[in-house]
Each structure stands twice: as structure tokens, then as C-alpha cells.
Design an enzyme around this catalytic site. Structure first.
Site: not given
Length: 668
Positions: A396-399, A470
Site C-alpha cells: 500500500d502506498v501509505d506504508d 503522506r
């Protein structure tokens, strides 16, 4: 209501706003940091408990009875836990202090009855009376009704028609697996098998819950009364027609579809981390494997069960089951915290902890592995990170943004390839509107939220402000070396400007809620170089300051997902949201303002003797309005992050004043 003050205006030589000594601040930081480092594993990661509502532990008991694999001792511990979570009115909420939820309460009641609790026990009577007052078992959500159908408590006509032949639909069809979120895919595919074949739970003790229904289940005609929209009702008609035509489906077509569903989820079983690395998908897969005749001694089946059990948190007298685990997310955030704290300290213990964590994180990057995200971005090289220990199909792009930023800040050439890959991957995962979803690009087929199956409203993974913030937080650190990311950042900033609420805040999809969303965007704006005096930032600052409580803290409850008129408000301050507000204000250049000083004082006064902070409230949605989480690490490391950044900002400001004073003296 507080009013906005300007930023470094405030830091002149006469400023004396803090009501504590530097040694008090240093001591608070040192105690929290020492405790945090003690929590690090030998391998280098951090992982804190991730607690959900009582649905998940109840489903664990239900799974044991479904499979006739009952561990009496474990069941007793889970039942002990469930009894402690009941609200005074007899219900079970989706988060601590929330309103009762009928589906959660039904599952808890059923699980406690299976665990041996008498239906005449006080807590059972209270739960049952509450359920009946809400309309009874027929009012449960889709997933609960599917469980009740498998345990033969309601007829199968009481659940949506989701035949396994869905697996054969072409991509152009209005419904297709590629059009829903990763969590929906992994949950649904094994569920197609269970529902198509109307699989029955073993239920060895033959326990039922007929007493939870106002109208006998066989006579109930309103299982889909929740479908209100014209589109939803039209789909319900089509669904009923499909149910009538089901006997006409050729056997070879059903076998082909079943094989495709089986192959799809078996390919993604993900070893000891489980299908999608999320509890519900893992249980559905395990039960589908049983139906398909995969024997108990089969290695994949044994590992699938072990993956479920790895989610358990077992204490001396109680136990509960987590929905998933969060080691990469926790480790990435803790690494950012310790990097901030150590910016001036250069402490060898902190440095060693960071070295170990960064090495572990770098080894978890997903590069050439297959992944569902590739369906939308087939030519994009891999470079993301997952949320859990292992989830190779679903980075996932957030992590990825959090971990890659930590690698950049390490300033170590050993991570150059990791960083470059992450930058290319995140830039390539941008949706067409400029924002970012968590796991897929352009997952925005909103009409699917009207199908009867989607009564939870969480079928999709559209772009959100917090994830987008983020992403530019990370890309902003690369743009000087990679000017090709400027257009990506600018498009994302435009998206975020459009997403800002009229009062100045941003919605928080993955953390509670508008304070979290506003923090996420402001740190992104700071990294991307948006001017501190930008109207969007000024408006957000005014909003944040207006939400500060009289005690100096900030707080926000999950009820703000149900009623946005109380966004940014709660009946108490929390260390987590106070830390977020402080970090957001500092990102906006508000170091010298009285609101920041009051917030720092709040954290210093609420720190516990062990160095940590303690918030009781749940602090994130899994899915807003239907599923909430408590990250047990958030009240441990976010306050430390805020105090560390505050100290560093003060040191930097003091250096500026010293230089300014020296120049003034020379001129004089």
C-alpha cells in the site's frame, strides 16, 4: 474559540511562553524513548496490538464451532474478554464508548451461548432484550446474516445472491473483482464458494439463536429493508431474477467458476500471514478449503489455520483476536519518531535501534512479486511495502510513503535503490484525480456501494486526503533530485485543495478523524514546499486552534464519522490527537503560539510514570461507520514525536536568535 496567531513573529528575545524547564522536556523525551526502544524486537521491528470491536473474537469462537475444532480453554478466555466489553444497556459497540451495534451484539451473544453461557444469565438477557428492541436478528448486516444462514438460523433467501459464477464475468461488466478494493476481493472470493453451495456449519452442539428473532426467520420478508436507493432496489430485482434462474446454470459452468475461485484464493494464501493478511478473508478461505475437500493434514490448510491463530492475543484470563497485525506501519512510524528525537542527540542506543529497524524495513520491500495493483498499472515496476509482516499481493502506498521517508532521512547510500523504486511506484500509483487510494489506483466505481451486498459501504478504495498527504510528504523529499515528480506533487496538491472542508480541516479515512486528516495534509504541504502563508494552511491552522480544549489538549471521537458537525471534538483530550495537532501546527510554522505551548504542557502533564501515555479510545477506522480499530502504539509514539519535534524547533529558533543577536551586536 481561540484565534490564530502568527508564527515566528513570536520567537523574539522577549518570548518566555513555556511554563516548564528544558530539563523537564528532556526528561519526558528520554523516558518515552527508552521505553520505546525496549519494545523493539531482536529482528528490528516494532509491532503493537491492533484491537477491533468484539465482532472479531466472537467470529473466532463461531469459526471453532463451524469447523468442530473447539479449544475449550481458549474459548473460555475469549468469552471472559467478551463479557468485560458489554455496555450498560446490554449492547456491544463498534468502539469503546460508542452506540450499540446490532450485528456485533448478535455475534457476541451467539459466541457466548456457544461458550456455555446460559440464556438466563443477566448479561445474556440484557443483550437479547437490546437486540429484540432493535428489530431482532433480521436487522443484522449482510455478513452476520451469511453467518446465520451457514448455521441454519435463517433461510438463504435472507442473504444477497452472490454466485461463484461472478468469477467468470468479463471486465466490462458493471461488477468485477478488479473494480472493488483488495479487502473486498479477498473476503468475497472464498465467500462465493460458501454461499453458492450453501455450506452448513458443523455446529456440533447444535446451538441456535431463534430467540433473537421478532418474526420467525422462515416467515421474515424484510431481510433487505435496508436497501433504500432506486439503484439498490433495481439491483435487488436483478438479483432475485438471478436466484430464480440459478437452477439453469450448467454444471460445467459452475465447476469452472468454482475452480477459478479456488485457484484465485489458493494462489494468494500468503503462507503464515494468511489470505490478504486479514482475519475475515483468512477464515473464509479456511472454511472454503474444508468444503472443497482439502484434508486437515494438507500443508496449505494447516498453515492457513496457523495464520489465523497468529492473530490471537492471549493473556492469563482473557484472549481476543486481532483483525490483522501492523508491524511495517508501526516500525515505519516509530523510525520517523526516533529520527526526529535523535536529530540533535546522536545517542548511540537510538542509532543502533534505527539501524536495526531500517535494515529490517529495507528487506521487506516488494519489488518483482505479483500483485493485484498491477491490473491497473501493468507496466509499473514494483517498489512498495505492505502493512503486515507479509502481504506480497497487496502493498500500500501509505506504508510505502512512511517507510521510504524513513530511508531517505537515514542518509545512507545503501538504501538508494529502495528509495528510487518507492518513488517510481508511488508516482505511478496516483489516481486520475491527483489523489491516492491505499492499495489501488482509480478504485472509484461508486455505484457498487448500492448493491445489497455492500451494506457496509466499504467496497471501494478511492483516493483520500490522508494517504495523499503522506505521498507528497515523501515525494517532496525527492523532487530536487527528480524534477519529474513536480507534476505529480502539483496534481496532488490541487486534489487536496479541492478536498479541504469549508471550515479548513481535512477528512481522515485511516485515522480518527479530521485532526488526523489535517495533520496528514499539513505535513505533506510542508514537505512539498507549500508556503506557510498559503490560504489553505492558514485556514487549517485557524480550525485546529479553534478545537483546542481548555486543558490544552485535543481530542476527537469516532462519532465524527457519523456526525461531522462535531468534527475535531470529544468529551476528553487524548495524547494521540494532541500530538497530531501539535505536529500539524509545527508543520505550519506555529512554534511560538500559545496553543502549541499549551499542547506541549498537556502532554508533559499526562505522561505516565513508565514514560508512555494512555488513551482508552479507539483511534482509527477500519471502515468508517462500520468497523473501528485501536492502534495500541499510537498513544506511545505519537506524543514522543510531537515533543521531539517541538524541542528541535525550539533549538533551531534559539540558534537563529543567537546568530541574529551576534549580527546586531556587530552592527552596534
Amino acid at each position: 474559540m481561540r484565534t490564530e496567531t502568527s508564527s515566528l513573529t513570536s520567537l523574539d528575545s522577549t518570548y518566555t511562553g513555556s511554563s516548564y524547564s528544558p530539563s523537564t522536556l528532556d526528561s519526558a523525551i528520554d523516558r518515552a524513548k527508552a521505553q520505546l526502544i525496549r519494545r523493539q524486537s531482536q529482528e528490528g521491528y516494532w509491532v503493537f496490538e491492533l484491537e477491533a470491536d468484539c465482532t472479531i473474537p466472537s467470529e473466532y469462537i463461531l469459526m471453532m464451532h463451524y469447523m468442530d475444532e473447539i479449544d475449550e480453554a481458549l474459548q473460555a478466555k475469549i468469552a471472559n474478554f467478551l463479557r468485560t466489553q458489554q455496555s450498560t444497556d446490554g449492547s456491544y459497540p463498534l468502539y469503546k464508548g460508542g452506540a450499540g451495534d446490532i450485528s456485533c451484539t448478535i455475534k457476541v451473544y451467539y459466541a457466548m451461548k456457544m461458550a456455555g453461557d446460559s440464556i438466563q444469565a443477566v448479561h445474556m438477557v440484557k443483550a437479547r432484550d437490546w437486540i429484540l428492541a432493535q428489530g431482532g436478528g433480521a436487522r443484522a448486516n449482510v455478513f452476520t446474516r451469511i453467518m446465520l444462514a451457514m448455521f441454519e438460523q435463517i433461510p438463504w433467501r435472507g442473504v444477497p445472491f452472490i454466485p461463484v459464477e461472478i468469477m467468470l464475468l468479463p471486465k466490462w461488466f458493471p461488477f468485477h473483482l478488479d473494480k472493488v478494493s483488495y479487502w473486498s476481493r479477498t473476503v468475497m472470493v472464498p465467500l462465493f464458494i460458501l454461499c453458492t453451495y450453501k455450506v452448513k456449519a458443523r455446529n456440533p452442539l447444535k446451538i441456535g439463536v431463534a430467540e433473537l428473532f421478532v418474526t420467525p426467520p422462515d416467515k421474515e420478508r424484510n431481510y433487505f429493508s435496508h436497501v433504500k436507493t432506486p439503484l439498490g432496489k433495481a439491483i435487488l430485482v436483478v438479483e432475485r431474477m438471478g436466484r430464480l434462474m440459478e437452477p439453469l446454470i450448467p454444471g460445467f459452468v459452475r465447476r469452472k467458476a468454482t475452480a477459478k475461485a479456488r485457484d484465485w484464493f489458493m494462489e494468494r494464501l500468503n503462507g503464515y500471514n494468511g489470505l490478504g493478511a486479514i482475519f475475515t478473508a483468512m477464515v473464509n478461505a479456511y472454511e472454503a478449503m474444508d468444503y472443497l475437500g482439502i484434508p486437515p493434514d494438507n500443508e496449505q490448510r494447516r498453515i492457513a489455520r496457523a495464520a489465523i491463530d497468529r492473530l490471537l492475543v492471549i493473556n492469563e484470563d482473557t484472549a481476543y483476536c486481532q483483525p490483522c497485525v501492523s508491524p511495517i506501519w508501526d516500525t515505519g512510524l516509530v523510525t520517523l519518531v526516533l529520527q526526529e528525537v535523535d536529530r540533535h542527540e546522536r545517542d548511540p542506543h537510538t542509532r543502533q535501534a534505527l539501524k536495526s529497524a531500517l535494515s529490517w524495513l529495507a528487506g521487506k520491500q516488494l519489488k518483482d512479486e505479483p500483485g493485484d495493483w498491477r491490473i491497473r498499472r501493468p507496466n509499473l515496476p514494483g517498489g512498495g511495502w505492505a502493512f503486515q509482516f507479509g502481504n506480497s499481493y497487496y502493498p500500500d502506498v501509505d506504508d510505502t510513503a512512511v517507510v521510504a521517508l524513513a530511508l531517505i532521512q537515514a542518509d545512507d547510500q545503501a538504501f538508494a535503490e529502495n528509495i528510487d523504486r518507492a518513488g517510481i511506484w508511488i508516482a505511478g500509483m496516483q489516481s486520475s484525480n491527483g489523489g491516492y487510494g491505499a492499495f489501488d489506483a482509480d478504485n472509484t466505481h461508486y455505484y457498487l456501494n448500492h448493491i445489497p451486498f455492500a451494506d457496509h459501504g466499504a467496497l471501494l478504495d478511492p483516493p483520500t486526503a490522508d494517504v495523499s498527504g503522506r505521498c507528497i510528504m515523501f515525494l517532496g523529499k525527492l523532487v530536487n533530485q527528480h524534477p519529474e515528480y513536480r507534476a505529480v506533487i502539483d496534481n496532488c496538491i490541487d486534489y487536496l485543495r479541492n478536498e479541504q472542508e469549508t471550515d479548513g480541516c481535512w477528512f481522515g479515512r485511516w485515522g480518527t478523524n479530521y485532526i488526523y486528516g489535517t495533520w496528514s495534509v499539513l505535513i505533506g504541504f510542508e514537505s512539498a514546499g507549500v508556503a506557510k502563508q498559503d490560504p489553505s494552511i492558514r485556514k487549517a491552522v485557524v480550525w485546529l486552534k479553534s478545537k483546542q480544549r481548555d486543558d490544552g489538549g485535543w481530542g476527537e471521537g469516532n462519532y465524527s464519522y457519523h456526525n461531522d458537525k462535531i468534527r475535531g471534538e470529544f468529551d476528553a483530550g487524548t495524547a494521540f490527537q494532541t500530538a497530531l495537532a501539535l505536529l500539524a501546527l509545527l508543520s505550519a510554522g506555529e512554534l511560538g503560539c500559545p496553543e502549541v505551548e499549551a499542547g506541549v504542557n498537556y502532554l508533559l502533564k499526562s505522561q505516565q510514570a513508565d514514560g508512555f501515555w494512555k488513551d482508552e479510545s479507539f483511534n482509527a477506522p477500519g471502515f468508517p461507520k462500520v468497523f473501528y480499530l485501536k492502534y495500541h502504539g499510537y498513544d506511545k509514539f505519537f506524543p514522543l514525536w510531537a515533543l521531539g519535534r517541538y524541542r528541535n524547533e525550539r533549538l533551531a529558533a534559539a540558534e537563529i536568535l543567537t546568530v541574529h543577536s551576534a549580527f546586531t551586536d556587530d552592527e552596534y
